[in-house]
Every structure is written in C-alpha cells, then in structure tokens.
Design an enzyme around this catalytic site. Structure first.
Site, mmCIF file in Angstrom:
data_model
loop_
_atom_site.group_PDB
_atom_site.id
_atom_site.type_symbol
_atom_site.label_atom_id
_atom_site.label_comp_id
_atom_site.label_asym_id
_atom_site.label_seq_id
_atom_site.Cartn_x
_atom_site.Cartn_y
_atom_site.Cartn_z
ATOM 1 N N ASP A 218 0.852 -1.176 0.000
ATOM 2 C CA ASP A 218 0.000 0.000 0.000
ATOM 3 C C ASP A 218 0.895 1.235 0.000
ATOM 4 O O ASP A 218 2.089 1.160 0.331
ATOM 5 C CB ASP A 218 -0.900 -0.030 1.244
ATOM 6 C CG ASP A 218 -1.926 1.089 1.232
ATOM 7 O OD1 ASP A 218 -2.447 1.413 0.146
ATOM 8 O OD2 ASP A 218 -2.202 1.647 2.309
ATOM 9 N N ASP B 84 -0.246 4.996 1.032
ATOM 10 C CA ASP B 84 -0.491 5.871 2.182
ATOM 11 C C ASP B 84 -0.460 5.061 3.476
ATOM 12 O O ASP B 84 -1.148 4.051 3.602
ATOM 13 C CB ASP B 84 -1.842 6.576 2.043
ATOM 14 C CG ASP B 84 -1.857 7.546 0.869
ATOM 15 O OD1 ASP B 84 -1.015 8.456 0.854
ATOM 16 O OD2 ASP B 84 -2.693 7.365 -0.036
#
Length: 259
Positions: free
Chosen positions: A13, A15
């Site tokens: 991922d 963020d």
C-alpha cells in the site's frame, strides 16, 4: 501446515506504508531501492482513483521516492481491467478524475450519459449534486453500478473528507442498488495486479497499514501479509478482527532485509 515458499514479489500500500501526509516514512526509500536492485516484480497499490500512474510517479518522485510507472496499480486500473474483462468496448457514465477516465479511455470505453452500460463512481474532490442525480437516474434506468473502492472517508489537512464509499451509500439509498467495488478489500484488485506483473499469490506478499482493506485483500488473495504500525491500526485494533496478518512490524524499515 507446510512452510510458505520464498517471497518473490511484493505488493505494498502507499499511504500509511510508504508516505504519510505527503512525507516519506523512514525506510521507504531504502525498501524501494532494494526492490529495484533485486529485480523482483513489485507494485505500489492505492485505492485512490484520482491520479494516473504517471501522476503518482511524479508526485512520489518529488518526495524522493522512485517508483516506476509500471509498478503503480490503482483502483481505477483494477476497475478498468474488470470492465474490460466483463464487457469489452462498453460505455460508462463516470464520476471521477483523470485517473479513472484515462484508465477507461485506455481500454476503449466510451464515456457517455446516454444509456451507458455502467455508472462508474470514483474519487473526486468535487462531487456534484447534479452528477449524483444523473447517476441515480441512469442506474434506475438499467445501468450497472460500479465503484472503484469502498473507502468512506479520505484524508486532508483539514480533516476527513467524504470519499467514494460514502457517496456510493447515498446513491444506493436512492436506487436500492448495491455497487460492485473493484478496489481493496476485493481480492480482484490484488489478483489483477499480480497478473499485471506476472506474479503468483503463493510467492507474493502484501504490506499494508489497514486490517479491513490491505490485510483482508492480501489474505483472501492467498498472500503473506505484513501489517505496519505507521498507519491508523494499533495492536488493540488488530485484536478486534477475526483474522490476523502473517506478521506485524513497526514500519517498512523492518522489511528492507526481507527483500
């Protein structure tokens, strides 16, 4: 249980794992550098459908993080791949930004508000009542309802913002039709991403900061999962879920030597 095979490809991922509020998380640059040097296929994933991979490449580069354009996988790309598989050369009424409209253009979709096959809802900072009203009427007239991701809020410097999932709930309330979400935690996003880099779930790992999207999607796609503590998930939060990540680490810095 037999031992897992060695990790040959990585999905992470963005963020909360690599960056936080526009600032790189310590260790992110070293992790990405190690991945590039290893030659192992990898993807940086985001449920945000606003930006194209080229946009995200430039934004990350300004932060000092070098991620090749082909190593960026967004919910907009996953949505486009899904629609291309389901109904090639179709049409859609789109609420979203360039990341989504470009992905649909690239697969040959016609963007229209005249009897579209789909209404596709993505992320935007300018949701309009007019656009939502049109979406409701098109869905009631028979268009199928697709959403890039189920995230109900998004971050901003002023605080949380309503996101795709919240607007989807409004449209569902007005139409009685539930959308199909293409992004995390749908393992479809992970599988299409793995296919894009020629990887297999059996030898892949997913790194995330959220149990309900990253870890769940990785788990359901059959991958090893790593949860980092640099996002919003605390150890107490982990215990609330009926499933667990394979490993919990403090940050991406702890995984540099695993590549």
């Amino acid at each position: 249980m037999p031992d897992r095979k060695a990790i040959e490809s990585w999905l992470t991922d963005m963020d909360g794992v690599l960056i936080h509020e526009g600032v790189p998380i310590p260790g992110a640059d070293a992790f990405l550098k190690k991945l590039r040097e290893s030659g192992k296929p990898f993807l940086v994933l985001t449920n945000n459908s606003i930006y194209t991979p080229r946009d995200l490449h430039a934004r990350l580069r300004r932060m000092g993080l070098d991620v090749p354009i082909e190593s960026i996988w967004t919910s907009a790309l996953a949505t486009a791949q899904f629609l291309d598989d389901q109904r090639p050369g179709g049409s859609a009424y789109v609420i979203g930004e360039a990341g989504l409209t470009t992905a649909l253009h690239d697969i040959g979709y016609i963007l229209t508000d005249h009897e579209p096959d789909y209404v596709v809802l993505g992320e935007t900072r300018t949701y309009s009542f007019e656009a939502m009203t049109k979406a409701v009427r098109l869905i009631n007239a028979g268009a199928r309802f697709i959403c890039t991701n189920p995230d109900e809020t998004g971050p901003s410097t002023e605080g949380p913002l309503p996101a795709t999932g919240a607007v989807a709930a409004l449209i569902t309330k007005a139409t009685g039709k539930q959308p199909y979400f293409a992004g995390k935690p749908n393992p479809l996003m992970m599988r299409t991403g793995l296919n894009a880099i020629g990887a297999h779930s059996e030898t892949s790992a997913m790194i995330g900061d959220r149990m309900d999207t990253d870890v769940l999607a990785g788990l359901e796609a059959g991958m090893v999962t790593f949860l980092v503590r640099t996002g919003l998930t605390s150890d107490a939060d982990i215990e609330k879920y009926p499933y667990r990540p394979s490993t919990v680490v403090d940050s991406i810095a702890d995984l540099v030597d695993r590549v």
